[in-house]
Scaffold this active site. Structure first.
Site: not given
Length: 231
Positions: A87, A169, A201
């Site tokens: 991320s 995602d 994600h």
């Protein structure tokens, strides 16, 4: 050593808890450095606010300074350091090899964000709350967003890169990874990429996780010499 900046970035922090990725890397023979850079949580709002609009700025400098500290302390071999994250941590990993080309031997980005202009535009279009958050924390100056986006800095990267993303995602859409991969290939940077259409994600299907972690360990072993998944 593997430097592993956390995701978030704001309000999130690393602590002395069990962390699957840290244990995986430690078992493979690596020292793992986690950095609570400016913007991280658990140190009060004043510290968190120091990270506002500092993507690629002082937040990145904190990661760099911590890496150099580990070298100075004799913890890390300066010739065998990679940077890996998910991320925002993936963003920091790619910015790390772009801003400090001699410091890291490789970079790995997992479900990452690499184009701040795309990130800001997407938040502007989604909801007023997200738009306000983006302006406060990411920024809205077009030139600064572009200057601090890894996709625009691919020409400054020389270290090999591993990328991984999920097709479902909604936090860091897969397109971020695809445009990063294209930019790296256009710049002649060695890059490997894995895409899982049924992941979001983060990867949760056991077979995908086995493949991804095996590839990650093989990638790190190639460039800085730890154990692979078989070992």
């Amino acid at each position: 050593m593997v430097v592993m900046p956390h995701g978030g970035p704001y309000g999130v922090f690393d602590a002395w808890n069990y962390d699957r990725d840290v244990q995986l890397l430690a078992a493979a023979g690596y020292a793992v450095l986690q950095v609570n850079y400016r913007g991280s949580g658990n140190r009060g709002m004043a510290f968190q606010s120091l990270g506002a609009r500092q993507w690629g700025g002082t937040m990145q400098d904190d990661v760099t300074d911590a890496t150099r500290w580990a070298i100075d302390q004799g913890i890390a071999d300066p010739a065998r350091i990679c940077i890996h994250g998910g991320s925002y941590g993936a963003y920091a990993a790619l910015m790390g090899v772009a801003k400090e080309p001699g410091l890291y031997r490789c970079a790995s980005g997992y479900v990452g964000v690499y184009d701040l202009t795309v990130l800001h535009t997407g938040m502007e279009q989604q909801a007023r709350g997200l738009s306000n958050w983006s302006r406060r924390w990411v920024g809205d100056d077009a030139d600064r967003l572009a200057a601090n986006s890894p996709v625009g800095l691919a020409g400054s990267i020389s270290a090999p890169v591993l990328l991984a993303a999920g097709g479902q995602d909604e936090v860091a859409p897969q397109e971020h990874t695809r445009i990063m991969e294209r930019a790296l290939r256009a710049a002649g940077v060695p890059v490997e990429a894995l895409y899982y259409p049924n992941e979001g994600h983060g990867f949760y299907v056991d077979s995908n996780r086995m493949e991804y972690y095996s590839r990650l360990l093989a990638f790190l072993a190639t460039h800085i010499g730890g154990a692979d998944a078989t070992a």
